[in-house]
Design a protein around this motif. Structure first.
Motif, PDB file in Angstrom:
ATOM      1  N   GLY A 186       0.791  -1.222   0.000  1.00  0.00           N
ATOM      2  CA  GLY A 186       0.000   0.000   0.000  1.00  0.00           C
ATOM      3  C   GLY A 186       0.822   1.270   0.000  1.00  0.00           C
ATOM      4  N   GLN A 187       2.125   1.166  -0.315  1.00  0.00           N
ATOM      5  CA  GLN A 187       3.001   2.334  -0.289  1.00  0.00           C
ATOM      6  C   GLN A 187       3.936   2.302  -1.497  1.00  0.00           C
ATOM      7  N   ALA A 188       4.680   3.418  -1.683  1.00  0.00           N
ATOM      8  CA  ALA A 188       5.650   3.535  -2.766  1.00  0.00           C
ATOM      9  C   ALA A 188       7.065   3.455  -2.196  1.00  0.00           C
ATOM     10  N   TRP A 189       7.985   2.891  -2.980  1.00  0.00           N
ATOM     11  CA  TRP A 189       9.354   2.679  -2.505  1.00  0.00           C
ATOM     12  C   TRP A 189      10.349   2.935  -3.636  1.00  0.00           C
ATOM     13  N   HIS A 190      11.520   3.470  -3.257  1.00  0.00           N
ATOM     14  CA  HIS A 190      12.649   3.360  -4.170  1.00  0.00           C
ATOM     15  C   HIS A 190      12.953   1.865  -4.293  1.00  0.00           C
ATOM     16  N   PRO A 191      13.263   1.356  -5.477  1.00  0.00           N
ATOM     17  CA  PRO A 191      13.533  -0.082  -5.622  1.00  0.00           C
ATOM     18  C   PRO A 191      14.600  -0.582  -4.660  1.00  0.00           C
ATOM     19  N   GLU A 192      15.641   0.243  -4.470  1.00  0.00           N
ATOM     20  CA  GLU A 192      16.730  -0.193  -3.590  1.00  0.00           C
ATOM     21  C   GLU A 192      16.357  -0.156  -2.117  1.00  0.00           C
ATOM     22  N   HIS A 193      15.215   0.501  -1.800  1.00  0.00           N
ATOM     23  CA  HIS A 193      14.785   0.584  -0.403  1.00  0.00           C
ATOM     24  C   HIS A 193      13.715  -0.438  -0.029  1.00  0.00           C
ATOM     25  N   PHE A 194      13.186  -1.153  -1.025  1.00  0.00           N
ATOM     26  CA  PHE A 194      12.189  -2.185  -0.719  1.00  0.00           C
ATOM     27  C   PHE A 194      12.943  -3.487  -0.503  1.00  0.00           C
ATOM     28  N   CYS A 202      13.982  -7.026   2.244  1.00  0.00           N
ATOM     29  CA  CYS A 202      13.491  -8.015   3.219  1.00  0.00           C
ATOM     30  C   CYS A 202      13.753  -7.501   4.631  1.00  0.00           C
ATOM     31  N   ALA A 203      12.747  -7.602   5.487  1.00  0.00           N
ATOM     32  CA  ALA A 203      12.883  -7.105   6.851  1.00  0.00           C
ATOM     33  C   ALA A 203      13.890  -7.900   7.666  1.00  0.00           C
ATOM     34  N   HIS A 204      14.247  -9.105   7.189  1.00  0.00           N
ATOM     35  CA  HIS A 204      15.176  -9.946   7.958  1.00  0.00           C
ATOM     36  C   HIS A 204      16.594  -9.895   7.402  1.00  0.00           C
ATOM     37  N   CYS A 205      16.755 -10.237   6.114  1.00  0.00           N
ATOM     38  CA  CYS A 205      18.110 -10.289   5.554  1.00  0.00           C
ATOM     39  C   CYS A 205      18.539  -8.975   4.917  1.00  0.00           C
ATOM     40  N   LYS A 206      17.597  -8.014   4.733  1.00  0.00           N
ATOM     41  CA  LYS A 206      17.872  -6.689   4.168  1.00  0.00           C
ATOM     42  C   LYS A 206      18.270  -6.731   2.699  1.00  0.00           C
ATOM     43  N   GLU A 207      18.091  -7.874   2.048  1.00  0.00           N
ATOM     44  CA  GLU A 207      18.381  -7.967   0.621  1.00  0.00           C
ATOM     45  C   GLU A 207      17.244  -7.314  -0.173  1.00  0.00           C
ATOM     46  N   GLU A 208      17.613  -6.654  -1.300  1.00  0.00           N
ATOM     47  CA  GLU A 208      16.612  -6.004  -2.124  1.00  0.00           C
ATOM     48  C   GLU A 208      15.659  -7.037  -2.710  1.00  0.00           C
ATOM     49  N   ILE A 209      14.367  -6.788  -2.588  1.00  0.00           N
ATOM     50  CA  ILE A 209      13.353  -7.718  -3.087  1.00  0.00           C
ATOM     51  C   ILE A 209      13.083  -7.476  -4.562  1.00  0.00           C
ATOM     52  N   LEU A 232       5.302  -5.941   7.444  1.00  0.00           N
ATOM     53  CA  LEU A 232       6.677  -5.981   6.954  1.00  0.00           C
ATOM     54  C   LEU A 232       6.777  -6.977   5.808  1.00  0.00           C
ATOM     55  N   ALA A 233       7.732  -6.721   4.914  1.00  0.00           N
ATOM     56  CA  ALA A 233       7.941  -7.585   3.759  1.00  0.00           C
ATOM     57  C   ALA A 233       9.117  -8.519   4.023  1.00  0.00           C
ATOM     58  N   TYR A 234       8.954  -9.790   3.604  1.00  0.00           N
ATOM     59  CA  TYR A 234      10.008 -10.796   3.767  1.00  0.00           C
ATOM     60  C   TYR A 234      10.201 -11.527   2.446  1.00  0.00           C
ATOM     61  N   CYS A 235      11.454 -11.848   2.142  1.00  0.00           N
ATOM     62  CA  CYS A 235      11.703 -12.695   0.990  1.00  0.00           C
ATOM     63  C   CYS A 235      11.187 -14.094   1.312  1.00  0.00           C
ATOM     64  N   SER A 236      10.971 -14.905   0.263  1.00  0.00           N
ATOM     65  CA  SER A 236      10.369 -16.236   0.458  1.00  0.00           C
ATOM     66  C   SER A 236      11.195 -17.090   1.413  1.00  0.00           C
ATOM     67  N   LYS A 237      12.500 -17.085   1.223  1.00  0.00           N
ATOM     68  CA  LYS A 237      13.364 -17.931   2.044  1.00  0.00           C
ATOM     69  C   LYS A 237      13.252 -17.570   3.522  1.00  0.00           C
TER      70      LYS A 237
END
Length: 294
Positions: free
Chosen positions: A76-84, A86-93, A104-109
């Motif tokens: 429901g929000q807008a993000w710079h691609p590099e700022h979106f 994973c809340a855990h590993c901090k890798e760009e989604i 919060l957003a999490y990668c699948s793993k």
């Protein structure tokens, strides 16, 4: 228009030179990213001064700064691609699939590692179908009989000591065994002699007749009808062939009801157990004298 285009190109070239020069002379501890943001802000202002509108597409939910280029809409929000990230590993989604939990957003793993149910057999996260049994979760292919290893079918399973078993193995391993045939007792049963029996197996050990009256006699751990119980114990009357349950007379290796211990010739009861024997038969004294002493 050509003059404006030349001026715009000149200013962009000039600003680029300023960015390059500023980057080269940054103090050692200054964040280059902060300086670049400042330069981009200046570029935006100069473009506006030239009369070129630079309307932002929105503000990044992470850094709160305007988004002028590529952007991602998520949660429901807008993000710079590099700022979106994973809340855990901090890798760009980026455009990869992600999971949301508590905003919060999490990668699948990481999502499966942190939040997915675990299989009670292999302890790995369950990513697809989940089977719930015995207050635990399982991969469907990992919920099988603890004895034979077969996956359970429509008949379900039986539990013993917190382990699942198929019906066949459960009955073979844990069901009470019949005292007659030693096979598992599944449904109707009789309880006697400290064990259980199939009704059709609880019969006399000699004649195999059932105990219609409900009474039986036990000998050497087996049930017998009254006749064969006394026969095995040697307590059948030699005269009438029926069991002796009270007083008896022992003579010539046999047992008799007192009233059946009689003279073989006159059939009179041999009083006080006094008799004479001839050819495996009993006689009173008068009959013996009459038959054998004359």
């Amino acid at each position: 228009p050509s003059h404006l285009s030349f001026a715009l190109m000149y200013n962009l070239h000039f600003i680029s030179m300023k960015v390059d020069a500023s980057t080269k002379h940054l103090p050692e501890k200054q964040d280059p990213k902060t300086s670049l943001d400042s330069m981009l802000g200046g570029l935006e202002q100069e473009l506006q001064d030239l009369g070129i509108a630079t309307v932002p597409k929105g503000h990044c939910a992470s850094c709160q700064k305007p988004i002028a280029g590529k952007m991602i809409h998520a949660l429901g929000q807008a993000w710079h691609p590099e700022h979106f990230v994973c809340a855990h590993c901090k890798e760009e989604i980026g455009s990869s699939p992600f999971f949301e939990r508590t905003g919060l957003a999490y990668c699948s793993k990481d999502y499966h590692h942190l939040f997915s149910p675990r299989c009670a057999y292999c302890a790995a996260p369950i990513l697809d179908k989940v089977l719930t049994a015995m207050d635990q979760t399982w991969h469907p292919e990992h919920f099988f009989c603890a004895h034979c290893g077969e996956v359970f079918g429509a008949e379900g399973f039986h539990e013993k000591d917190k382990k699942p078993y198929c019906r066949k193995d459960f009955l073979a391993m844990f069901s009470p065994k019949c005292g007659g045939c030693n096979r598992p007792v599944l449904e109707n049963y009789l309880s006697a002699m400290d064990t259980v029996w199939h009704p059709e197996c609880f019969v006399c050990g000699d004649c195999f007749s059932s105990f219609s009256t409900g009474s039986f006699f036990e000998l050497d751990g087996r049930p017998f009808c009254e006749l064969h119980y006394h026969q095995r114990r040697g307590t059948l009357c030699h005269g009438c062939g029926q069991p002796i349950t009270g007083r008896c007379i022992s003579a010539m290796g046999y047992k008799f009801h007192p009233e059946h211990f009689v003279c073989d010739f006159c059939l009179m009861q041999l009083s006080k157990g006094i008799f004479r024997e001839q050819n495996d038969k009993t006689y009173c004294q008068p009959c013996f004298n009459k038959l054998f002493t004359q």
